[in-house]
Design a protein around this motif. Structure first.
Motif, PDB file in Angstrom:
ATOM      1  N   VAL A 182       9.960  -3.182  -2.029  1.00  0.00           N
ATOM      2  CA  VAL A 182       8.620  -3.253  -2.615  1.00  0.00           C
ATOM      3  C   VAL A 182       8.445  -4.558  -3.391  1.00  0.00           C
ATOM      4  O   VAL A 182       7.405  -5.220  -3.275  1.00  0.00           O
ATOM      5  CB  VAL A 182       8.376  -2.044  -3.543  1.00  0.00           C
TER       6      VAL A 182
ATOM      7  N   SER B 159       3.827   1.414  -1.419  1.00  0.00           N
ATOM      8  CA  SER B 159       4.890   1.159  -2.392  1.00  0.00           C
ATOM      9  C   SER B 159       5.302   2.410  -3.169  1.00  0.00           C
ATOM     10  O   SER B 159       6.497   2.622  -3.420  1.00  0.00           O
ATOM     11  CB  SER B 159       4.451   0.061  -3.370  1.00  0.00           C
ATOM     12  N   SER B 160       4.322   3.238  -3.542  1.00  0.00           N
ATOM     13  CA  SER B 160       4.665   4.439  -4.313  1.00  0.00           C
ATOM     14  C   SER B 160       5.523   5.388  -3.483  1.00  0.00           C
ATOM     15  O   SER B 160       6.492   5.974  -3.996  1.00  0.00           O
ATOM     16  CB  SER B 160       3.394   5.147  -4.779  1.00  0.00           C
ATOM     17  N   TYR B 161       5.189   5.514  -2.209  1.00  0.00           N
ATOM     18  CA  TYR B 161       5.964   6.394  -1.322  1.00  0.00           C
ATOM     19  C   TYR B 161       7.367   5.827  -1.100  1.00  0.00           C
ATOM     20  O   TYR B 161       8.360   6.556  -1.149  1.00  0.00           O
ATOM     21  CB  TYR B 161       5.248   6.554   0.012  1.00  0.00           C
TER      22      TYR B 161
ATOM     23  N   THR C  39       9.076   3.821  -3.002  1.00  0.00           N
ATOM     24  CA  THR C  39       9.856   3.892  -4.240  1.00  0.00           C
ATOM     25  C   THR C  39      10.378   5.297  -4.506  1.00  0.00           C
ATOM     26  O   THR C  39      11.529   5.490  -4.930  1.00  0.00           O
ATOM     27  CB  THR C  39       9.004   3.430  -5.434  1.00  0.00           C
ATOM     28  N   GLU C  40       9.557   6.300  -4.248  1.00  0.00           N
ATOM     29  CA  GLU C  40       9.920   7.680  -4.558  1.00  0.00           C
ATOM     30  C   GLU C  40      10.880   8.286  -3.542  1.00  0.00           C
ATOM     31  O   GLU C  40      11.602   9.239  -3.858  1.00  0.00           O
ATOM     32  CB  GLU C  40       8.666   8.547  -4.646  1.00  0.00           C
ATOM     33  N   THR C  41      10.897   7.769  -2.329  1.00  0.00           N
ATOM     34  CA  THR C  41      11.704   8.394  -1.281  1.00  0.00           C
ATOM     35  C   THR C  41      12.932   7.573  -0.903  1.00  0.00           C
ATOM     36  O   THR C  41      13.670   7.976  -0.006  1.00  0.00           O
ATOM     37  CB  THR C  41      10.860   8.621  -0.018  1.00  0.00           C
TER      38      THR C  41
ATOM     39  N   ASN D  62       0.814  -1.218   0.000  1.00  0.00           N
ATOM     40  CA  ASN D  62       0.000   0.000   0.000  1.00  0.00           C
ATOM     41  C   ASN D  62       0.848   1.269   0.000  1.00  0.00           C
ATOM     42  O   ASN D  62       0.421   2.306  -0.513  1.00  0.00           O
ATOM     43  CB  ASN D  62      -0.942   0.006   1.206  1.00  0.00           C
TER      44      ASN D  62
ATOM     45  N   ASN E 247      -2.869  10.434   0.014  1.00  0.00           N
ATOM     46  CA  ASN E 247      -2.338  10.517  -1.346  1.00  0.00           C
ATOM     47  C   ASN E 247      -0.888  10.053  -1.454  1.00  0.00           C
ATOM     48  O   ASN E 247      -0.295  10.122  -2.534  1.00  0.00           O
ATOM     49  CB  ASN E 247      -2.445  11.954  -1.852  1.00  0.00           C
ATOM     50  N   MET E 248      -0.309   9.607  -0.345  1.00  0.00           N
ATOM     51  CA  MET E 248       1.084   9.159  -0.320  1.00  0.00           C
ATOM     52  C   MET E 248       2.035  10.241  -0.823  1.00  0.00           C
ATOM     53  O   MET E 248       2.980   9.980  -1.578  1.00  0.00           O
ATOM     54  CB  MET E 248       1.258   7.882  -1.157  1.00  0.00           C
ATOM     55  N   ASP E 249       1.776  11.473  -0.414  1.00  0.00           N
ATOM     56  CA  ASP E 249       2.604  12.599  -0.819  1.00  0.00           C
ATOM     57  C   ASP E 249       3.990  12.463  -0.179  1.00  0.00           C
ATOM     58  O   ASP E 249       4.122  12.189   1.016  1.00  0.00           O
ATOM     59  CB  ASP E 249       1.950  13.911  -0.366  1.00  0.00           C
TER      60      ASP E 249
ATOM     61  N   PRO F 120      12.890   0.150  -3.866  1.00  0.00           N
ATOM     62  CA  PRO F 120      12.234  -0.704  -4.870  1.00  0.00           C
ATOM     63  C   PRO F 120      12.409  -2.184  -4.602  1.00  0.00           C
ATOM     64  O   PRO F 120      11.503  -2.985  -4.850  1.00  0.00           O
ATOM     65  CB  PRO F 120      12.930  -0.287  -6.179  1.00  0.00           C
TER      66      PRO F 120
END
Length: 266
Positions: A70, A55-57, A59-61, A53, A210-212, A67
């Protein structure tokens, strides 16, 4: 069966498919083994679900390690999502028959049926995709006809193709009732997700929802945990309903008489 049954579905001579009783039995199974259900659910999909859930955060941080985490989390989650229903269905069905199956035994036997479950799931998935391509209605018919595939593959230890055929035969004449049960289970899962999402948005803020990347990491993972919990609830409830429906259909088809003992399962 208990001498003084608590529910009507535990009494001998009960041979009518009543949706309310099927649901009651499912919720009773959840209540009776709530601790074990919560433990194995959080272990198999709850923890890995947090990583998925968020994963986007992640990966980006993160650097390369993010990754990789994840990827591992997704693999573990997929395996757990296949294995968890196999564990729960044994606990529920045996519980409906008045037996107490230990969690470690259910886990061991569920692992032994992993590949047949995967095979049956792939075949059923392809069939329902084809149903959706043709028309939506055939896909729902197939889903209801294969609704009790899991307990057949796991408990009766049949191969994937044989399990699909048996599920279709056992559900013959009762697909509308099963469709109603599917809808109720879907609504419960959706409500769990909506409640968790609403609480998360109100308490943790939209940035976390929003996983900001600028949001507080603690809030991000708290919201991911709430999403994961909603998934756990949905899986546990749906498996309890599947197990209850399976037992009901065995009685309706004359394969299970409470007075003569339960059939072999597991």
């Amino acid at each position: 069966m208990p001498d003084d049954p608590e529910h009507d579905w535990q009494r001998s001579g009960y041979h009518q498919f009543e949706i309310g009783d099927v649901l009651t039995r499912g919720f009773a199974g959840l209540r009776d083994r709530l601790k074990d259900v919560a433990l194995i659910s959080l272990l198999l999909i709850g923890g890995p679900g947090v990583i998925v859930n968020a994963s986007s955060y992640i990966t980006e941080t993160s650097n390369v390690g993010g990754p990789l985490l994840v990827i591992v989390g997704v693999i573990v989650f997929i395996v757990g999502a296949i294995l968890l229903p196999a564990v729960l269905v044994q606990i529920f069905v045996r519980g409906f028959w008045g037996e107490h199956l230990e969690l470690d035994v259910a886990l061991r036997d569920g692992m032994a049926r992993f590949w047949p479950m995967l095979g049956a799931g792939i075949i059923a998935g392809i069939g329902m995709i084809c149903g959706f391509v043709l028309l939506i209605v055939p896909a729902f018919i197939l889903y209801c006809g294969w609704y009790i595939l899991l307990p057949i593959v796991v408990g009766e230890k049949r191969d994937p193709v044989e399990s699909l055929t048996r599920s279709w035969e056992l559900t013959r004449g009762y697909k509308w009732q099963i469709f109603a049960i599917v809808l109720i289970g879907t609504v419960i899962a959706a409500l769990a997700g909506a409640v968790m999402g609403g609480i998360g948005g109100g308490v943790l803020g939209l940035e976390a929802v929003n996983m900001d990347v600028s949001a507080d990491p603690i809030k991000i993972f708290l919201f991911a945990s709430m999403q994961s919990l909603a998934g756990v609830i949905g899986t546990a409830v749906s498996t309890a309903f599947v197990s209850s429906t399976y037992v009901e259909l065995l009685k309706l088809k004359g394969e299970y008489d409470p007075d003569s003992g339960a059939p072999t399962f597991g």
